[in-house]
Design an enzyme around this catalytic site. Sequence first.
Site, PDB file in Angstrom:
ATOM      1  N   GLU A   1       0.840  -1.207   0.096  1.00 47.10           N
ATOM      2  CA  GLU A   1       0.080  -0.090   0.056  1.00 47.10           C
ATOM      3  C   GLU A   1       0.851   1.301  -0.073  1.00 47.10           C
ATOM      4  O   GLU A   1       0.390   2.287  -0.385  1.00 47.10           O
ATOM      5  CB  GLU A   1      -0.999   0.111   1.243  1.00 47.10           C
TER       6      GLU A   1
ATOM      7  N   GLU B   1      -1.849   9.146  -0.181  1.00 44.70           N
ATOM      8  CA  GLU B   1      -2.016   8.818  -1.708  1.00 44.70           C
ATOM      9  C   GLU B   1      -1.681   9.945  -2.401  1.00 44.70           C
ATOM     10  O   GLU B   1      -1.862  11.179  -2.117  1.00 44.70           O
ATOM     11  CB  GLU B   1      -3.506   8.400  -1.810  1.00 44.70           C
TER      12      GLU B   1
END
Length: 276
Positions: free
Chosen positions: A100, A122
């Site tokens: 991730e 992100e």
Amino acid sequence: MPSFSFSSLCFTIFLIYYSSLFLSTESRVSPIAPISSLVNKTLFNSIFLHKDDNACPARNFYTYESFIEATSSFPAFGSTGCLATRKREVAAFLAQISHETTGGWATAPDGPYAWGLCFKEEVSPQSDYCDSSNKEWPCYPGESYKGRGPIQLSWNYNYGPAGKALGFDGLKNPETISNNSVIAFKTALWFWMTEQKPKPSCHSVMVGKYVPTASDRAANRTLGFGFVTNIINGGLECGIPDDASVNDRIGYFKRYANLFNVDTGPNLDCAYQKSF
């Protein structure tokens, strides 16, 4: 002066003797060792070889001390089952968060699976991840629920309950995850340990406690690392043979399992599993 009968004295002696046997037996039962006994700082640093490189935006954020402190809030993590099961669960968790947050690439120094925990947010999110139909955890105006932290927690329906469980307002202050490394690790562990029906918890799958339902069997969701990938991001990655993201997760898991000196177990991918 109180009087004692011989029989009552014998009974008292018996109770004392029996209790001493019980206590001595209990004293010989060793408690489950803390996570630090499975993952010391040297191993942690060998797993995350490049997390503090200048190339990684999250450099110096994900510390060993923060990881250990966060695990103390989830005592079942890494302490359920035999030693091999405990090691395998921790390796699986670290592999999933590495994917991730990966900064690796095919020809990266030390290989593509040495670059976990490189990011804490992100990059270039495609939306604010607000599900306006969710009235239980309503979005706060102007906030983004993009991926943050080791598990890249996303969406208001995850930020809300995670914050409630961990003691911060995930809806009004989602950036807390990016500003506090202990809370960041706690959000990843919260996601790992928490059942979100119809999905089981990742923890229950990796320690073998989850019993697949009829729906799971019909969807070919077999227990193993691939099932955990399905829980985390099955809608985008599962049911696709040779998916690059799934393969990356498996690559991290194989490397970490080797460092922990434990086998990976079966069913590593979710290529033929239906998502939830």
